[in-house]
Design an enzyme around this catalytic site. Structure first.
Site, short mmCIF file in Angstrom:
data_model
loop_
_atom_site.label_atom_id
_atom_site.label_comp_id
_atom_site.label_asym_id
_atom_site.label_seq_id
_atom_site.Cartn_x
_atom_site.Cartn_y
_atom_site.Cartn_z
N HIS B 38 36.20 92.20 100.13
CA HIS B 38 36.19 93.63 100.42
C HIS B 38 37.49 94.03 101.13
CE1 HIS B 38 34.73 97.27 102.83
NE2 HIS B 38 34.67 97.63 101.57
N HIS B 63 36.89 105.30 99.03
CA HIS B 63 36.23 104.74 97.84
C HIS B 63 36.25 105.69 96.65
CE1 HIS B 63 34.60 102.26 101.15
NE2 HIS B 63 34.59 101.30 100.25
N ARG B 145 49.75 107.26 106.01
CA ARG B 145 48.78 106.26 105.58
C ARG B 145 47.69 106.20 106.66
NH1 ARG B 145 45.08 103.54 104.27
NH2 ARG B 145 45.05 101.44 103.40
N CYS B 196 54.55 100.97 105.00
CA CYS B 196 53.20 100.47 104.74
C CYS B 196 53.29 99.08 104.12
CB CYS B 196 52.48 101.42 103.78
SG CYS B 196 50.87 100.81 103.27
#
Lengths: 493, 493
Positions: B38, B63, B145, B196
């Site tokens: 995950h 998601h 981000r 990032c």
């Protein structure tokens, strides 16, 4: 070819835009275009401008270590030296041989296991199979890279020996420290790997010829160094606030001077960083430094390329500018772009020298266990037991070593051993690793295994050496590849 | 497919070796084997073990940013949830929608030029053509981000706001500092690039699919940050000797806690290094931090990957262990070996997270000047004007950028511009470069130009991304390649 006299040669010394001529063995060379490419630096070669090379090569014997100097000279022939004049040169050399002591007559005895690339000055690497036997390389087989004869100090000279800490650029004086003075200060021990900037140069030469010693993977070794932290010595000598010294007095460099004439410098950030671990060392692996490794005193600059760890220290000074001389400013330790084959194409002064090292690894042992390997056919996979070392400059820990035996199709992650537990960001020593790697048997019953290391900043080694190739052959850290021929097939009875 | 009740699902919650089931939209999934993979960490997904996913995805809206979550779930279907039970879930969700405030209702307004990859939470990159217009990225187009909604503080909350400096692990207390307290301390400004960890992930996806935001090259930006040095704050709070704290009390880590629940930590070596320049910042480009970039206070850890620069700081603490949570210990910021496609194959706990960044570069503009290019035929060489950026983590200066237009046969050394004059070892910001590169015209009248940067430790970027590929798509720093189609040929009149 025309014949020239010594006087005619002497006129062409590079002054006022004139060309630069030199003679060697009765031949006259025009070396004008080569000056910038001289591996030892242009200053050094200019000493012979307009005269004969013989006396200089007598001192700098690295010119006899390979055929490269004479091969390079072949392209610069412009004439012959008058016989009478060459006779005079030969007579002078006879006198030099007879009357002056051989500068190499007092070299230390070396371990016969070392792989010697040149005797004078001594350049010798640790054999690959001995490289990873112990995490600390035994002192006797620690690689040796000298530029000159090893300085010889008599007992009296050692007793009188002092290193000068010169803070005159900082508006302070010079503090002199004897060995005894240093041994009274707090002692620090640092396990650090040193590596010659040209380690693995021979891998480059397969691709395109470079100049310099054709090192294998063994110009790297590790020792426990004992001494006094450089930052404490500088503080003791009067450097109060290094950040202020840099920002307000432009004192960016700490210079090291050696008894053998070598000079190099490091940034004040490294020298005074509390996590930098720079050492003025008097011990190696628990004993007094041996002569080959800097007796009585040397600099240890962990995570930096070998040359910055100056041996036979005579003086340390704060400075606005980096050290003068070939080892800091010359071509010797500068990595040129891969397209540049002639150093006169670029401005060497503008290019940074090698300081912090990048990421390297090597394979030192490989075996195919079991009888299956003996019967393996081309196309089969055999499991190879492989081991080696990995090291990153700048204290960056090794986080992974990947190994492949099938031309990069799959990678096996090695098990890290000695050296894997070093402090974060202060991993000054190499990390050993081992792996069991499936390898594809080729038509000639050989297998090829390659490894690459990854450091804590997730830097990786480049796949091939062609895009990191440089004319001086420095910093070849491409994937390390070894070909291994399986044992003879067992005869079917 | 069999039909299960909520109670049956609830029994399979992973306890006592049982499998882990979850439901979503009336479908039952067995996610046991996915837990380790995950992306948000196994702790987070375990919150939904034995129950319905809907409430969690309502909060963690990332998601919905791509089809990846539903595509992954497809392979884990084991049955259907009883219609009555799904009706109850839907009813609960209706209540949540009606009664609870939308956590994303107070997001800041963003500049429309940003390339948005996900709205909730906001993930947006700076467009390539704006990336190198100025050395300091304008605040409004600085990449964003986020992992969660942006914390919203009322005026009263800002006035009461304090960051805690917790030295209880060091045997001292907690010092609380308000914004006013910090502004009274000496102010330091640091120009630092943030990037990032997944920047250029989309380049990986061409090779093999990864999970996470499909960033182009624009998840990188640079600002001038103003605030107080972290080392001074820690000293102010009572940390006397960081080296002693580490060596004798095993205090290796400095942890940052965010108001949005993110936690991350850095080594005490970086936090307290006098040359590390870690900042607790309240300003960005001369103004108060905007909410998107951490208002009222954030950590700036120069040369480290973005996530360690924790925003919306609530607490800083000394610790023996690194921070808990997915951002430090989970899969999110861990670079797995290229052969590993399933994180359950490895021990994530043993792998280091991304800290110091490696070496990156990008091309942001390219043009073929002159009319010759218009008439160029396949096989011709045209001179392309190319520009871009390069950045290395750890403060390592960029020493060179090499550019090729003929598939690596020749390399042009770029001219370095803004950023090339940064202090040695403290080059926290990117360096801009430009070059005129001969490029070979291909059959389709396109040219391909690639660049690679070299840092002060002579690290290089890897040639291709296939051997640095990793399942989380982190740290793609392979050579940057751009294909450019020449303008239409001029018609012969």
């Amino acid at each position: 070819y025309p014949v020239y006299t010594s006087d005619q040669v002497a006129e062409n010394d590079g002054s006022d835009g004139k060309p630069i001529w030199m003679t060697y063995g009765g031949v006259v060379y025009d070396v004008t275009d080569f000056i910038a490419n001289h591996p030892g630096g242009s200053e050094k070669i200019m000493m012979a401008a307009g005269s004969s090379i013989e006396p200089y090569w007598h001192t700098y014997r690295q010119h006899f270590a390979s055929d490269l100097p004479t091969r390079l000279l072949e392209h610069m022939v412009i004439g012959r030296l008058a016989d009478d004049d060459q006779d005079k040169v030969d007579e002078q050399m006879d006198i030099i041989y007879e009357t002056s002591e051989d500068p190499f007559s007092k070299e230390p005895v070396r371990h016969k296991a070392l792989r010697v690339h040149s005797e004078q000055s001594m350049n010798a690497e640790t054999p690959a199979d001995l490289l990873t036997k112990q995490h600390l390389t035994p002192t006797s087989i620690f690689y040796i890279r000298h530029h000159h004869p090893v300085p010889f100090l008599t007992t009296e000279q050692v007793e009188a020996y002092e290193v000068s800490i010169d803070l005159s650029a900082y508006g302070k004086g010079t503090v002199k420290l004897s060995l005894e003075d240093l041994k009274k200060m707090p002692k620090t021990e640092v396990v650090a790997t040193l590596q010659c900037g040209g380690n693995r140069r021979s891998g480059f030469n397969k691709y395109q010829r470079t100049s310099g010693t054709g090192w294998g993977q063994g110009a790297i070794s590790t020792a426990k160094w004992g001494g006094v932290l450089l930052k404490d010595i500088l503080k003791h000598a009067g450097l109060e606030d290094p950040i202020d010294a840099q920002e307000n007095s432009n004192l960016h460099h700490v210079r090291f001077h050696s008894l053998d004439g070598v000079m190099a410098s490091i940034g004040i950030e490294k020298a005074t960083n509390p996590y930098g671990d720079c050492l003025i060392a008097y011990e190696m692996n628990g004993e007094s430094l041996p002569r080959d490794h800097g007796y009585p005193l040397r600099a240890i600059v962990p995570g930096y390329t070998g040359i910055r760890n100056v041996k036979w220290l005579s003086k340390i000074e704060l400075s606005k500018e980096e050290a003068e001389g070939a080892w800091q400013r010359g071509l010797n330790y500068k990595i040129l772009p891969p397209s540049v084959t002639d150093a006169s194409q670029v401005n060497i002064e503008e290019m940074p020298g090698m300081m912090e090292a990048s990421l390297f690894s090597g394979i030192t042992r490989m075996e195919a266990p079991g009888s299956f390997a003996k019967n393996a056919q081309p196309g089969d996979r055999v499991t190879m037991k492989v081991g080696g070392w990995a090291w990153a400059g700048g204290g960056r820990n090794i986080v992974r070593v990947d190994v492949t035996g099938d031309e990069n199709k799959t990678w096996t992650t090695a098990v890290l051993g000695d050296g894997s537990e070093q402090r974060t960001g202060r991993a000054w020593a190499w990390t050993f690793w081992e792996a069991e790697v499936p390898a594809v048997v080729k038509e000639d019953r050989s297998v090829e295994v390659a490894c690459k290391a990854i450091d804590a900043a997730f830097n990786v080694q480049p796949e091939s050496c062609d895009h990191v190739w440089n004319v001086r052959g420095l910093g070849n850290n491409s994937w390390f590849r070894v070909t291994y021929r399986l044992p003879e097939q067992q005869r079917q009875l």
